[in-house]
Design a protein around this motif. Structure first.
Motif, PDB file in Angstrom:
ATOM      1  N   ASN A 122       0.847  -1.191   0.000  1.00 22.74           N
ATOM      2  CA  ASN A 122       0.000   0.000   0.000  1.00 22.74           C
ATOM      3  C   ASN A 122       0.885   1.244   0.000  1.00 22.74           C
ATOM      4  OD1 ASN A 122       0.989  -0.047   2.593  1.00 22.74           O
ATOM      5  ND2 ASN A 122      -0.968   0.205   3.590  1.00 22.74           N
ATOM      6  N   GLY A 123       0.618   2.141  -0.887  1.00 20.69           N
ATOM      7  CA  GLY A 123       1.400   3.361  -1.002  1.00 20.69           C
ATOM      8  C   GLY A 123       0.583   4.561  -0.567  1.00 20.69           C
ATOM      9  N   PRO A 124       1.127   5.755  -0.784  1.00 23.25           N
ATOM     10  CA  PRO A 124       0.410   6.971  -0.391  1.00 23.25           C
ATOM     11  C   PRO A 124      -1.000   7.052  -0.972  1.00 23.25           C
ATOM     12  CG  PRO A 124       2.674   7.501  -0.913  1.00 23.25           C
ATOM     13  CD  PRO A 124       2.466   6.048  -1.285  1.00 23.25           C
ATOM     14  N   GLU A 125      -1.184   6.577  -2.196  1.00 22.39           N
ATOM     15  CA  GLU A 125      -2.522   6.638  -2.796  1.00 22.39           C
ATOM     16  C   GLU A 125      -3.503   5.733  -2.055  1.00 22.39           C
ATOM     17  OE1 GLU A 125      -0.266   3.339  -4.464  1.00 22.39           O
ATOM     18  OE2 GLU A 125       0.255   5.450  -4.362  1.00 22.39           O
ATOM     19  N   ASP A 126      -3.022   4.606  -1.527  1.00 19.15           N
ATOM     20  CA  ASP A 126      -3.882   3.721  -0.743  1.00 19.15           C
ATOM     21  C   ASP A 126      -4.238   4.358   0.595  1.00 19.15           C
ATOM     22  OD1 ASP A 126      -3.965   1.272  -2.436  1.00 19.15           O
ATOM     23  OD2 ASP A 126      -1.798   1.332  -2.094  1.00 19.15           O
ATOM     24  N   ARG A 168       6.497  10.341   4.606  1.00 21.34           N
ATOM     25  CA  ARG A 168       6.069  11.737   4.494  1.00 21.34           C
ATOM     26  C   ARG A 168       5.007  11.876   3.395  1.00 21.34           C
ATOM     27  NH1 ARG A 168      10.333  13.982   5.599  1.00 21.34           N
ATOM     28  NH2 ARG A 168      11.476  13.483   3.719  1.00 21.34           N
ATOM     29  N   ASP A 169       5.233  11.245   2.243  1.00 24.31           N
ATOM     30  CA  ASP A 169       4.251  11.300   1.151  1.00 24.31           C
ATOM     31  C   ASP A 169       2.901  10.747   1.597  1.00 24.31           C
ATOM     32  OD1 ASP A 169       6.152  12.404  -0.506  1.00 24.31           O
ATOM     33  OD2 ASP A 169       6.528  10.552  -1.636  1.00 24.31           O
ATOM     34  N   ALA A 170       2.931   9.661   2.344  1.00 21.28           N
ATOM     35  CA  ALA A 170       1.687   9.033   2.790  1.00 21.28           C
ATOM     36  C   ALA A 170       0.942   9.912   3.784  1.00 21.28           C
ATOM     37  CB  ALA A 170       1.976   7.670   3.413  1.00 21.28           C
ATOM     38  N   THR A 171       1.656  10.540   4.689  1.00 19.30           N
ATOM     39  CA  THR A 171       0.968  11.360   5.682  1.00 19.30           C
ATOM     40  C   THR A 171       0.534  12.697   5.093  1.00 19.30           C
ATOM     41  OG1 THR A 171       3.063  12.169   6.597  1.00 19.30           O
ATOM     42  CG2 THR A 171       2.053  10.281   7.678  1.00 19.30           C
ATOM     43  N   GLU A 172       1.258  13.202   4.100  1.00 22.24           N
ATOM     44  CA  GLU A 172       0.805  14.414   3.430  1.00 22.24           C
ATOM     45  C   GLU A 172      -0.459  14.136   2.638  1.00 22.24           C
ATOM     46  OE1 GLU A 172       4.144  15.870   1.233  1.00 22.24           O
ATOM     47  OE2 GLU A 172       5.139  16.604   3.029  1.00 22.24           O
ATOM     48  N   SER A 173      -0.541  12.976   1.999  1.00 20.57           N
ATOM     49  CA  SER A 173      -1.756  12.598   1.283  1.00 20.57           C
ATOM     50  C   SER A 173      -2.919  12.507   2.248  1.00 20.57           C
ATOM     51  CB  SER A 173      -1.569  11.249   0.580  1.00 20.57           C
ATOM     52  OG  SER A 173      -0.607  11.349  -0.430  1.00 20.57           O
ATOM     53  N   GLU A 174      -2.660  11.979   3.416  1.00 19.57           N
ATOM     54  CA  GLU A 174      -3.684  11.857   4.441  1.00 19.57           C
ATOM     55  C   GLU A 174      -4.218  13.230   4.831  1.00 19.57           C
ATOM     56  OE1 GLU A 174      -3.934  10.148   8.976  1.00 19.57           O
ATOM     57  OE2 GLU A 174      -2.036  10.288   7.964  1.00 19.57           O
ATOM     58  N   GLU A 175      -3.330  14.195   4.977  1.00 23.44           N
ATOM     59  CA  GLU A 175      -3.755  15.536   5.359  1.00 23.44           C
ATOM     60  C   GLU A 175      -4.601  16.178   4.267  1.00 23.44           C
ATOM     61  OE1 GLU A 175      -0.059  16.591   8.294  1.00 23.44           O
ATOM     62  OE2 GLU A 175      -0.138  17.530   6.340  1.00 23.44           O
TER      63      GLU A 175
END
Length: 131
Positions: free
Chosen positions: A71-75, A114-121
């Protein structure tokens, strides 16, 4: 902590009566095939049960483990969006995988995390680990 695969009404009632209790529901991925590949189990029961603690009035947090190659940032963004749309105000925490010896999965890099948590935000969800 539960993967929400099996939550009984009896357990939910006990948790509901406990003012200090909370449930953390772990979500690996919302992709059916990737979920089965990682857990060996179907995703359906998890999706059916994911709202049960919230509906029972139990304080519920959601957690996903960032697993490169699974699972990546998009997931993460998709999971956060789904939780926000279906369980308003849901909190999704993102943790890095800490692989055990011999595991086929690797720990995410700082940039991947960082990419994953920025996507989350971007989805409007919170990361309670950030200051």
């Amino acid at each position: 902590m539960t993967n929400a695969y099996r939550l009984t009404g009896e357990l939910l009632e006990e948790l509901r009566r406990c003012a200090a209790c909370e449930v953390v529901v772990g979500i690996k991925t919302l992709d059916v095939e990737r979920h089965r590949r990682y857990t060996g189990r179907p995703l359906g029961p998890v999706l059916r049960n994911i709202s049960a603690p919230v509906s029972a009035g139990v304080k519920t947090l959601f957690e996903t483990v960032l697993i490169p190659g699974l699972n990546g940032p998009e997931d993460v963004e998709g999971a956060a969006k789904s939780l926000r749309e279906n369980l308003g105000g849901a909190i999704l925490m993102v943790d890095p995988l800490i692989p055990v010896l011999g595991a086929s999965w690797r720990r995410p890099t700082e940039d991947e995390l960082r990419d994953a948590t920025e996507s989350e935000e971007i989805c409007g969800c919170e990361d309670p680990y950030r200051g």
